[in-house]
Motif scaffolding. Structure first.
Motif, mmCIF file in Angstrom:
data_model
loop_
_atom_site.group_PDB
_atom_site.id
_atom_site.type_symbol
_atom_site.label_atom_id
_atom_site.label_comp_id
_atom_site.label_asym_id
_atom_site.label_seq_id
_atom_site.Cartn_x
_atom_site.Cartn_y
_atom_site.Cartn_z
ATOM 1 N N LEU A 223 0.872 -1.149 0.388
ATOM 2 C CA LEU A 223 0.350 0.066 0.006
ATOM 3 C C LEU A 223 0.548 1.383 -0.312
ATOM 4 C CD1 LEU A 223 -2.682 -0.733 2.918
ATOM 5 C CD2 LEU A 223 -2.831 -1.603 0.043
ATOM 6 N N GLY A 224 1.825 0.926 -0.880
ATOM 7 C CA GLY A 224 2.655 2.138 -0.939
ATOM 8 C C GLY A 224 3.921 2.323 -0.383
ATOM 9 N N PRO A 225 5.282 3.382 -0.387
ATOM 10 C CA PRO A 225 6.365 2.901 -0.325
ATOM 11 C C PRO A 225 6.661 3.691 1.663
ATOM 12 C CG PRO A 225 6.105 4.745 -1.213
ATOM 13 C CD PRO A 225 4.428 4.148 -1.589
ATOM 14 N N ARG A 226 5.282 3.531 2.001
ATOM 15 C CA ARG A 226 5.151 3.976 3.654
ATOM 16 C C ARG A 226 5.272 3.223 4.294
ATOM 17 N NH1 ARG A 226 4.854 7.654 0.604
ATOM 18 N NH2 ARG A 226 2.294 7.610 1.230
ATOM 19 N N ALA A 230 -0.852 -0.083 12.248
ATOM 20 C CA ALA A 230 -2.486 -1.424 12.028
ATOM 21 C C ALA A 230 -3.256 -0.051 11.776
ATOM 22 C CB ALA A 230 -2.199 -1.576 13.261
ATOM 23 N N GLU A 231 -3.692 0.973 12.510
ATOM 24 C CA GLU A 231 -4.978 1.326 12.024
ATOM 25 C C GLU A 231 -5.023 2.586 10.648
ATOM 26 O OE1 GLU A 231 -2.566 2.513 13.922
ATOM 27 O OE2 GLU A 231 -3.299 4.782 14.202
ATOM 28 N N THR A 232 -4.350 2.667 10.388
ATOM 29 C CA THR A 232 -3.918 3.571 9.136
ATOM 30 C C THR A 232 -3.816 3.034 8.058
ATOM 31 O OG1 THR A 232 -2.512 4.808 10.298
ATOM 32 C CG2 THR A 232 -3.132 5.418 8.417
ATOM 33 N N ALA A 233 -3.353 1.971 7.687
ATOM 34 C CA ALA A 233 -3.611 0.741 6.120
ATOM 35 C C ALA A 233 -5.075 0.903 6.297
ATOM 36 C CB ALA A 233 -2.910 -0.229 7.174
ATOM 37 N N GLY B 96 -1.845 11.454 9.015
ATOM 38 C CA GLY B 96 -1.117 12.495 7.601
ATOM 39 C C GLY B 96 0.417 11.808 7.312
ATOM 40 N N THR B 97 0.943 12.455 8.219
ATOM 41 C CA THR B 97 2.192 12.106 7.856
ATOM 42 C C THR B 97 2.619 10.712 7.480
ATOM 43 O OG1 THR B 97 2.759 13.995 9.691
ATOM 44 C CG2 THR B 97 4.809 12.433 9.332
ATOM 45 N N GLU B 98 1.979 9.287 7.935
ATOM 46 C CA GLU B 98 2.250 8.218 7.620
ATOM 47 C C GLU B 98 1.435 8.508 5.694
ATOM 48 O OE1 GLU B 98 0.385 4.864 10.068
ATOM 49 O OE2 GLU B 98 -0.199 6.886 12.021
ATOM 50 N N LEU B 99 0.637 9.009 5.834
ATOM 51 C CA LEU B 99 0.601 9.111 4.587
ATOM 52 C C LEU B 99 0.922 9.726 3.334
ATOM 53 C CD1 LEU B 99 -2.930 9.041 5.597
ATOM 54 C CD2 LEU B 99 -1.597 6.977 3.963
ATOM 55 N N GLY B 100 1.691 10.799 3.632
ATOM 56 C CA GLY B 100 3.037 10.927 3.073
ATOM 57 C C GLY B 100 2.530 13.572 3.124
ATOM 58 N N ALA B 101 2.057 13.516 3.645
ATOM 59 C CA ALA B 101 1.660 15.248 3.576
ATOM 60 C C ALA B 101 3.240 15.774 3.760
ATOM 61 C CB ALA B 101 0.858 15.006 4.570
ATOM 62 N N ASP B 102 3.315 16.828 2.974
ATOM 63 C CA ASP B 102 4.236 18.047 3.388
ATOM 64 C C ASP B 102 3.711 18.251 4.025
ATOM 65 O OD1 ASP B 102 4.804 16.624 0.424
ATOM 66 O OD2 ASP B 102 6.602 16.269 1.674
ATOM 67 N N ARG B 103 3.162 19.242 4.702
ATOM 68 C CA ARG B 103 3.005 20.640 5.456
ATOM 69 C C ARG B 103 1.581 20.842 5.763
ATOM 70 N NH1 ARG B 103 3.491 26.580 3.214
ATOM 71 N NH2 ARG B 103 2.456 26.155 2.097
ATOM 72 N N PHE B 104 1.147 20.837 7.297
ATOM 73 C CA PHE B 104 0.050 20.814 7.356
ATOM 74 C C PHE B 104 -0.247 22.712 8.063
ATOM 75 C CE2 PHE B 104 1.124 17.189 8.215
ATOM 76 C CZ PHE B 104 0.600 15.764 7.670
ATOM 77 N N ILE B 131 5.037 15.217 17.146
ATOM 78 C CA ILE B 131 3.723 14.264 16.596
ATOM 79 C C ILE B 131 4.159 13.903 15.149
ATOM 80 C CG2 ILE B 131 1.163 13.767 15.692
ATOM 81 C CD1 ILE B 131 0.749 15.006 18.276
ATOM 82 N N ALA B 132 4.702 15.016 14.123
ATOM 83 C CA ALA B 132 4.855 14.935 12.951
ATOM 84 C C ALA B 132 6.288 14.329 12.852
ATOM 85 C CB ALA B 132 5.120 16.109 11.884
ATOM 86 N N LEU B 133 7.497 14.446 13.649
ATOM 87 C CA LEU B 133 8.201 14.176 13.488
ATOM 88 C C LEU B 133 8.651 12.403 13.997
ATOM 89 C CD1 LEU B 133 11.538 13.800 13.984
ATOM 90 C CD2 LEU B 133 11.513 14.857 16.261
ATOM 91 N N ALA B 134 7.854 11.654 15.232
ATOM 92 C CA ALA B 134 7.874 10.502 15.842
ATOM 93 C C ALA B 134 6.762 9.835 14.745
ATOM 94 C CB ALA B 134 7.208 10.605 16.775
ATOM 95 N N ALA B 135 5.704 10.409 13.586
ATOM 96 C CA ALA B 135 5.111 9.647 12.958
ATOM 97 C C ALA B 135 5.548 9.478 11.017
ATOM 98 C CB ALA B 135 3.662 10.091 11.755
ATOM 99 N N ALA B 136 7.169 10.380 11.491
ATOM 100 C CA ALA B 136 7.926 10.700 9.837
ATOM 101 C C ALA B 136 8.828 9.717 10.519
ATOM 102 C CB ALA B 136 7.947 12.197 9.491
ATOM 103 N N GLU B 137 9.365 9.471 11.197
ATOM 104 C CA GLU B 137 10.414 8.037 11.766
ATOM 105 C C GLU B 137 9.553 6.841 11.918
ATOM 106 O OE1 GLU B 137 12.857 10.865 15.460
ATOM 107 O OE2 GLU B 137 11.387 9.530 15.547
#
Lengths: 249, 249
Positions: A223-226, A230-233, B96-104, B131-137
């Motif tokens: 489902l994409g490269p990221r 578990a709850e987002t997919a 949104g970070t998990e899903l690839g957004a760049d800016r909120f 939150i964005a940092l943790a989700a990006a990691e």
């Protein structure tokens, strides 16, 4: 417009509001004579209702108009998720209902930390059913998704002609990106397509679980490269189904 | 594999873990000599690191390998959301970070009940940045999304060549379903596509706000026939961008 589900057909034009609808419409929303709401009956028709009488015990409404409005995903979709900790199941059910899922199955995965024992199960399911109902009303659906629990992923069976995918982190890491597109294309070829999509718990699925699913006919899909939580997919999958089958098609 | 962001380039092969990474890697994750983690440097390269020394004050690691792995959406995406109540902003930023957004960008909409005064603003933004940092990691990205706040939607400007859409409930109700597909097609024609997508707060956008956005060049787009909550719609959009631009393309 406020929408409610009613689990019987309307016997006549005068409708006495059942307790739960009375409580929400009259007590919480403070509807008065002349105010309107929508009522979804088991035939998935939407009745536009007008409040005709309100007193402290009871309220009545009448049908103004009946219409059908297609708000259901064109594929009957089951979301099967491994149990994760915390309130992730609630988020999956609320958002998944808004995004069009028809059935949620939670299962105890090999790597699940949480589990629902018999006592907890009924309570959890009842709570999730309430969340599904509220989300179905709010998102203007005509179907309330069902919730169930199974002790093992082995109980997940695909019906004849049903497509099955499993979101597997390892597949995503290896850059697998063709299978979801392929499965969605197959769905469009069916008259009444059904899909079951399986998602691991927080710790992921075991290789043993993947094997069981593949023997049952499930296809691994990236489902994409990221790496999604578990709850987002499941939300990703449902949004893509909507995009591909409701907007692009 | 655990991933951390580091905001400087590595001066030499020996890397002294900064406090925050030390705290997480050594104290929380209990890494020891020989354990590996990934470090993302400002050039968006990923360094595979091996811990070479651990003591109570300090730890060092060395670079084993440097690689780049494309985990960023092929369109630079800004998600602008009207302020809603509760922790909806947190959910939008995490998912949104998990899903690839760049800016909120969060803005005070005409129908926003919540607002961030000057004092609250800095605190809220700092919390969302964490939150964005943790989700990006966690999602293995190479970019940390930025967070900002604006007092009015009038400040939202589209750069030259940037596409803009606004998710408008009324458009969805009227069955609008061509525009998102069109905009995504336009994005694929650009070398370095940029998109800003605007979402109302819980109460939706006012007709005045819609007019301002349309004058700025934003296009109204329906996101399918179901009414999504304020925090669900941005996730829908991001998932469809991934599907259309990372899987189908």
């Amino acid at each position: 417009m406020q929408r409610y589900f009613y689990n019987e057909m309307l016997a006549n034009e005068q409708f006495v509001l059942p307790k739960d609808i009375y409580k929400h419409a009259i007590t919480v929303m403070r509807m008065r004579v002349g105010d309107k709401f929508e009522l979804v009956t088991p035939d998935k028709q939407v009745q536009l209702m007008e409040v005709t009488a309100v007193d402290k015990q009871q309220s009545r409404a009448k049908v103004i108009e009946t219409f059908s409005h297609q708000t259901e995903l064109p594929v009957v979709t089951t979301i099967a998720c491994g149990l994760s900790k915390g309130d992730k199941a609630e988020l999956i059910v609320q958002k998944g209902t808004e995004l069009g899922a028809d059935r949620f199955i939670f299962f105890k995965g090999d790597f699940s930390v949480a589990k629902w024992d018999d006592k907890k199960q009924a309570k959890k399911i009842a709570r999730l059913e309430k969340i599904a109902l509220a989300a179905a009303e709010q998102s203007h659906r005509t179907t309330i998704p069902t919730i169930s629990y199974c002790n093992s992923l082995k109980e997940l069976k695909l019906a004849t002609d049903e497509s099955g995918i499993v979101a597997y982190e390892e597949a995503a890491k290896q850059g697998e990106k063709a299978n979801l597109v392929k499965v969605i294309e197959q769905l469009t070829a069916h008259q009444a397509p059904h899909l079951t999509a399986v998602f691991g718990p927080e710790g992921g699925l075991s290789t043993n679980e993947i094997e069981i699913l593949m023997q049952e006919g499930f296809i691994q899909a990236g489902l994409g490269p990221r790496i999604m939580r578990a709850e987002t997919a499941p939300l990703y999958l449902l949004a893509t189904l909507s995009y591909a089958l409701e907007l692009v098609k």
